[in-house]
Write a protein that holds these residues in place. Sequence first.
Motif, PDB file in Angstrom:
ATOM      1  N   GLU A 103      -9.475  -1.252  -4.841  1.00  0.00           N
ATOM      2  CA  GLU A 103     -10.705  -1.484  -5.611  1.00  0.00           C
ATOM      3  C   GLU A 103     -10.774  -2.920  -6.134  1.00  0.00           C
ATOM      4  OE1 GLU A 103     -13.381   0.435  -5.830  1.00  0.00           O
ATOM      5  OE2 GLU A 103     -12.314   1.755  -4.447  1.00  0.00           O
ATOM      6  N   ALA A 104      -9.662  -3.450  -6.616  1.00  0.00           N
ATOM      7  CA  ALA A 104      -9.659  -4.826  -7.120  1.00  0.00           C
ATOM      8  C   ALA A 104      -9.915  -5.815  -5.990  1.00  0.00           C
ATOM      9  CB  ALA A 104      -8.336  -5.125  -7.805  1.00  0.00           C
ATOM     10  N   ASP A 121      -4.550  -3.221  -6.000  1.00  0.00           N
ATOM     11  CA  ASP A 121      -5.123  -1.995  -5.452  1.00  0.00           C
ATOM     12  C   ASP A 121      -6.380  -2.325  -4.646  1.00  0.00           C
ATOM     13  OD1 ASP A 121      -7.453  -0.963  -7.770  1.00  0.00           O
ATOM     14  OD2 ASP A 121      -6.062  -2.587  -8.207  1.00  0.00           O
ATOM     15  N   GLN A 152     -13.622  -5.662  -5.047  1.00  0.00           N
ATOM     16  CA  GLN A 152     -14.470  -6.363  -6.019  1.00  0.00           C
ATOM     17  C   GLN A 152     -14.399  -7.871  -5.825  1.00  0.00           C
ATOM     18  OE1 GLN A 152     -13.214  -5.022  -9.864  1.00  0.00           O
ATOM     19  NE2 GLN A 152     -14.142  -2.996  -9.641  1.00  0.00           N
ATOM     20  N   ALA A 153     -13.206  -8.386  -5.569  1.00  0.00           N
ATOM     21  CA  ALA A 153     -13.061  -9.834  -5.370  1.00  0.00           C
ATOM     22  C   ALA A 153     -13.767 -10.286  -4.104  1.00  0.00           C
ATOM     23  CB  ALA A 153     -11.578 -10.197  -5.319  1.00  0.00           C
ATOM     24  N   ARG A 169      -4.955  -7.573  -9.661  1.00  0.00           N
ATOM     25  CA  ARG A 169      -4.345  -6.281  -9.308  1.00  0.00           C
ATOM     26  C   ARG A 169      -4.245  -6.190  -7.797  1.00  0.00           C
ATOM     27  NH1 ARG A 169      -8.712  -3.969 -12.190  1.00  0.00           N
ATOM     28  NH2 ARG A 169      -9.016  -2.677 -10.352  1.00  0.00           N
ATOM     29  N   VAL A 185      -6.542 -12.447  -7.060  1.00  0.00           N
ATOM     30  CA  VAL A 185      -6.854 -11.076  -7.453  1.00  0.00           C
ATOM     31  C   VAL A 185      -5.679 -10.596  -8.299  1.00  0.00           C
ATOM     32  CG1 VAL A 185      -7.387  -8.755  -6.644  1.00  0.00           C
ATOM     33  CG2 VAL A 185      -8.124 -10.735  -5.312  1.00  0.00           C
TER      34      VAL A 185
END
Length: 139
Positions: free
Chosen positions: A83-84, A81, A87-88, A79, A77
């Motif tokens: 949210e990242a 944060d 998403q992953a 980033r 991943v």
Amino acid sequence: MRIRDQRAHDEPGIDLVPLIDVILVLIIFFVITTTFDVRSTLQLQLPVASAQQPAPPKTINILVNADGRYFVGEQEVLRTDVEAVKQAIAAVAGDDRELPVMLRADARTPYQAVVTAQDALAQLGFRRIAIATAPEPQS
């Protein structure tokens, strides 16, 4: 009397444009063909616990290294944060929120990085989360 030719004398030179093109193609070739296996160089020092249960056969593996970088399944991943990370995890898990998750964090990992991973899992609806540890050394 000597009559001079009025044509301009061309200085011999090397045309650099084809050379730059060839070098650019070689750089692109080497960048594309080079493989980076980050997992083989990733050294984790797991925290110690007395009991250890084997991981279920179908799990989502999340690794957090000592620098606080995340690896979900086979992918890093980029980033750090929430949210990242969400998403992953969603990309690896798909729609199945009942899959067990194995969270492996280095013992030197900042606590915030582990909390961020747990927060991302909770926001996605995962409830079966296991934290990997190393067995206690035999005395």
